[in-house]
Design a protein around this motif. Structure first.
Motif, PDB file in Angstrom:
ATOM      1  N   VAL A   1       0.836  -1.199   0.000  1.00 21.06           N
ATOM      2  CA  VAL A   1       0.000   0.000   0.000  1.00 21.06           C
ATOM      3  C   VAL A   1       0.872   1.250   0.000  1.00 21.06           C
ATOM      4  O   VAL A   1       1.738   1.417   0.841  1.00 21.06           O
ATOM      5  N   ASP A   2       0.643   2.100  -0.986  1.00 21.01           N
ATOM      6  CA  ASP A   2       1.345   3.383  -1.068  1.00 21.01           C
ATOM      7  C   ASP A   2       0.301   4.470  -1.304  1.00 21.01           C
ATOM      8  O   ASP A   2      -0.152   4.688  -2.430  1.00 21.01           O
ATOM      9  N   PRO A   3      -0.105   5.166  -0.224  1.00 17.95           N
ATOM     10  CA  PRO A   3      -1.184   6.147  -0.356  1.00 17.95           C
ATOM     11  C   PRO A   3      -0.863   7.304  -1.295  1.00 17.95           C
ATOM     12  O   PRO A   3      -1.765   7.983  -1.763  1.00 17.95           O
ATOM     13  N   HIS A   4       0.407   7.511  -1.610  1.00 15.81           N
ATOM     14  CA  HIS A   4       0.786   8.609  -2.496  1.00 15.81           C
ATOM     15  C   HIS A   4       0.661   8.232  -3.973  1.00 15.81           C
ATOM     16  O   HIS A   4       0.597   9.101  -4.832  1.00 15.81           O
ATOM     17  N   LYS A   5       0.629   6.939  -4.274  1.00 19.75           N
ATOM     18  CA  LYS A   5       0.613   6.507  -5.671  1.00 19.75           C
ATOM     19  C   LYS A   5      -0.664   5.776  -6.083  1.00 19.75           C
ATOM     20  O   LYS A   5      -0.892   5.587  -7.262  1.00 19.75           O
ATOM     21  N   GLN A   6      -1.486   5.354  -5.111  1.00 18.05           N
ATOM     22  CA  GLN A   6      -2.655   4.554  -5.443  1.00 18.05           C
ATOM     23  C   GLN A   6      -3.940   5.348  -5.281  1.00 18.05           C
ATOM     24  O   GLN A   6      -4.020   6.264  -4.452  1.00 18.05           O
ATOM     25  N   GLU A   7      -4.934   4.925  -6.061  1.00 20.13           N
ATOM     26  CA  GLU A   7      -6.245   5.564  -5.976  1.00 20.13           C
ATOM     27  C   GLU A   7      -6.906   5.198  -4.653  1.00 20.13           C
ATOM     28  O   GLU A   7      -6.649   4.133  -4.090  1.00 20.13           O
ATOM     29  N   LYS A   8      -7.777   6.058  -4.186  1.00 22.65           N
ATOM     30  CA  LYS A   8      -8.436   5.848  -2.900  1.00 22.65           C
ATOM     31  C   LYS A   8      -9.227   4.537  -2.890  1.00 22.65           C
ATOM     32  O   LYS A   8      -9.195   3.790  -1.916  1.00 22.65           O
TER      33      LYS A   8
ATOM     34  N   SER B   1      -8.689   1.807  -4.610  1.00 21.91           N
ATOM     35  CA  SER B   1      -7.735   0.702  -4.553  1.00 21.91           C
ATOM     36  C   SER B   1      -7.178   0.531  -3.138  1.00 21.91           C
ATOM     37  O   SER B   1      -7.054  -0.585  -2.628  1.00 21.91           O
ATOM     38  N   LEU B   2      -6.871   1.643  -2.492  1.00 23.57           N
ATOM     39  CA  LEU B   2      -6.364   1.607  -1.112  1.00 23.57           C
ATOM     40  C   LEU B   2      -7.397   1.003  -0.168  1.00 23.57           C
ATOM     41  O   LEU B   2      -7.063   0.174   0.677  1.00 23.57           O
ATOM     42  N   ASN B   3      -8.651   1.424  -0.303  1.00 23.60           N
ATOM     43  CA  ASN B   3      -9.693   0.914   0.564  1.00 23.60           C
ATOM     44  C   ASN B   3      -9.888  -0.593   0.369  1.00 23.60           C
ATOM     45  O   ASN B   3     -10.077  -1.330   1.338  1.00 23.60           O
TER      46      ASN B   3
ATOM     47  N   ARG C   1      -6.999  -2.384   2.073  1.00 23.54           N
ATOM     48  CA  ARG C   1      -7.147  -2.313   3.539  1.00 23.54           C
ATOM     49  C   ARG C   1      -8.217  -3.263   4.039  1.00 23.54           C
ATOM     50  O   ARG C   1      -8.055  -3.916   5.074  1.00 23.54           O
TER      51      ARG C   1
END
Length: 115
Positions: free
Chosen positions: A97-104, A106-108, A111
Motif C-alpha cells: 500500500v502506497d497512499p501517495h501513488k494509489q487511488e483511494k 484501490s487503497l480501501n 485495507r
C-alpha cells in the motif's frame, strides 16, 4: 534474480504435494511451509515489491484461499501457523500500500482485504 529462481523452485516443489483434508499433521506442515517461504520472500535479496507479491501468493496458498474460513477441527499448532500466515498477509499489505501513488478506491480495497 537468483532469489526469485530459488523461490520458484520451492513453489514448484510445494505445489506437487497437497495434504489430505483429514491429515492434521500434514495440514499443519502445509501452512507452516508456505508461511516460512512467504517470510523469506519479504527479506533480502528479493526486491521489496516482487518479494511482497511472492509472499502474498505463499500466504494465500498456505491459507487455502483469500477468504478461507477458520477450520472447524484444527490443532492448536495449525491455528498458530494460520495466525502467523495472516500476520504475513498484513505485513505484505503494509508493504504494497502506497497512499501517495494509489487511488483511494484501490487503497480501501487493499485495507479491507488485510483485516
Amino acid at each position: 534474480a537468483e532469489a526469485v529462481k530459488l523461490v520458484d523452485q520451492a513453489v514448484l516443489l510445494l505445489n506437487k504435494w497437497q495434504p489430505k483434508a483429514n491429515d492434521e499433521p500434514m495440514q499443519t506442515l502445509w501452512v507452516e511451509l508456505w508461511t516460512r517461504l512467504g517470510r523469506q520472500c519479504l527479506g533480502k535479496p528479493m526486491h521489496a515489491n516482487e518479494g511482497a507479491k511472492y509472499a502474498l501468493m505463499c500466504a494465500i496458498k498456505g491459507l487455502g484461499q483469500v477468504d478461507a474460513p477458520i477450520p472447524k477441527y484444527a490443532s492448536k499448532d495449525r491455528l498458530q501457523w494460520r495466525g502467523a500466515c495472516h500476520a504475513l498477509c498484513g505485513e505484505v499489505f503494509m508493504q504494497l500500500v502506497d497512499p501517495h501513488k494509489q487511488e483511494k478506491e484501490s487503497l480501501n480495497k487493499l485495507r479491507k482485504m488485510s483485516v
